[in-house]
Design a protein around this motif. Sequence first.
Motif, PDB file in Angstrom:
ATOM      1  N   TRP A   1      -5.941  -4.321   6.515  1.00 35.58           N
ATOM      2  CA  TRP A   1      -7.395  -4.252   6.708  1.00 35.58           C
ATOM      3  C   TRP A   1      -8.144  -4.566   5.417  1.00 35.58           C
ATOM      4  CZ3 TRP A   1      -9.240  -0.465   3.529  1.00 35.58           C
ATOM      5  CH2 TRP A   1      -8.427   0.648   3.284  1.00 35.58           C
TER       6      TRP A   1
ATOM      7  N   GLY B   1     -11.511  -4.112  -0.771  1.00 34.68           N
ATOM      8  CA  GLY B   1     -11.514  -2.832  -0.084  1.00 34.68           C
ATOM      9  C   GLY B   1     -10.691  -1.792  -0.821  1.00 34.68           C
TER      10      GLY B   1
ATOM     11  N   ALA C   1     -10.704   3.575   3.262  1.00 34.20           N
ATOM     12  CA  ALA C   1     -11.251   3.517   4.623  1.00 34.20           C
ATOM     13  C   ALA C   1     -11.491   4.932   5.122  1.00 34.20           C
ATOM     14  CB  ALA C   1     -10.298   2.781   5.559  1.00 34.20           C
TER      15      ALA C   1
ATOM     16  N   TYR D   1     -16.134   2.865  11.550  1.00 36.83           N
ATOM     17  CA  TYR D   1     -15.464   3.246  10.311  1.00 36.83           C
ATOM     18  C   TYR D   1     -16.003   2.404   9.169  1.00 36.83           C
ATOM     19  CZ  TYR D   1     -12.610  -0.967  11.038  1.00 36.83           C
ATOM     20  OH  TYR D   1     -12.194  -2.267  11.238  1.00 36.83           O
TER      21      TYR D   1
ATOM     22  N   ILE E   1     -15.094   0.519   5.336  1.00 35.77           N
ATOM     23  CA  ILE E   1     -14.178   0.123   4.271  1.00 35.77           C
ATOM     24  C   ILE E   1     -14.994   0.206   2.988  1.00 35.77           C
ATOM     25  CG2 ILE E   1     -12.841  -1.742   3.233  1.00 35.77           C
ATOM     26  CD1 ILE E   1     -12.207  -2.729   6.053  1.00 35.77           C
TER      27      ILE E   1
ATOM     28  N   GLN F   1     -10.449  10.116   1.684  1.00 39.56           N
ATOM     29  CA  GLN F   1     -10.406   8.769   2.248  1.00 39.56           C
ATOM     30  C   GLN F   1      -8.980   8.221   2.240  1.00 39.56           C
ATOM     31  OE1 GLN F   1     -12.747   9.974   0.208  1.00 39.56           O
ATOM     32  NE2 GLN F   1     -14.664   8.814   0.285  1.00 39.56           N
TER      33      GLN F   1
ATOM     34  N   SER G   1      -6.442   1.993   0.038  1.00 38.51           N
ATOM     35  CA  SER G   1      -6.084   0.663   0.531  1.00 38.51           C
ATOM     36  C   SER G   1      -4.760   0.160  -0.028  1.00 38.51           C
ATOM     37  CB  SER G   1      -7.188  -0.339   0.178  1.00 38.51           C
ATOM     38  OG  SER G   1      -7.305  -0.495  -1.227  1.00 38.51           O
TER      39      SER G   1
END
Length: 346
Positions: free
Chosen positions: A110, A124, A127, A250, A252, A290, A293
């Motif tokens: 993602w 990013g 998330a 959601y 990022i 969180q 990433s």
Amino acid sequence: MKFVTSLGAGTALWLFAALNVASAQDLNVLCGVDEDWCLTMETAFEAKTGLEVAMERKSTGEILDRIRGERADPVIDVWWGGTGDTHLQGAAEGLMEPYQPAHSEDALPWAQNFFQMSGGKASGVYAGALGFAYNADILEDMDVPTPSCWKDLTDPQYRGLVQMANPKSSGTAFTVLATLIQLLGEDEAFAYLSALARNIPSFTTSGAAPVKAAARGETGIGISFIHDAVTQKLAGAPLVIVAPCEGTGYEIGAVSIVSGARNLDNARRFVDFAMSPDGQATGAASGQNQIPSNARAALPPAAPDISLIRMVDYDFATFGSPEQRRRLLDRFDKEVLQGASAVETQ
């Protein structure tokens, strides 16, 4: 201490002085995450590199406005944290510098998709899913039902008990707006928000403020990202965290280098650190939850399992468009904010 918050009372003169010396620092960063994480990240990066960082915490929309305002002569080098669709808006306006950071090969899919979507101008970092949390003690004392869905929050029984941020300043709240449009359709989403506004005494500037207020018992229900509610619950607040039954959106959270940054090499070092396992570990170290990433970064033990949450297929390309943002915020101002004010004065 160089770290400041935009909400601190009585700091105007100090902030003015801090901004005047900002250009003398090795790196100037605007931070869009929780204040504790901003400070932890600043300290960790300075310890690793020996560089001196001037870091200021602001809400995401405020950061974008600040960078726009300094476009001709940038003071800020890095925008770290805050919702990714707002970073995409900055990238689309030419406000961000392309850079492929170290550790990009370790980024989860993602995050890799987000980087490509930004044209290589935003990476990013984390998330998190959107939701709300209610103070169980307050709702029990007032003998009102507990909510489990977005639609529940418009019930007149919650009049004065709901808090949400203003999407004009808050990336969290803009994610709420975009999520509802994707769930309901645009016209129905604005009708919903107009009904919801009747239960909201005032809109906050910061996206995390509503759930913090619920944790302190200042409101009954706070709309925010679930990881922010988890942080408050772990601190002992009587919160019940809800992933809405209809589904949810959601974020990022991202990091970007400002186009024309004066301290470009140091800005690249900061982004490299932000994308590294050590840099991403500063989230958990500061009590944040969180999802990082970097596939090699440790997941915070209390991070929500988003695989168990019904999620919309969030359209970052559409809601990362500057034109869409302006249009939707104008409509929010006219139909929701001004509409709520008109109701109050009748």
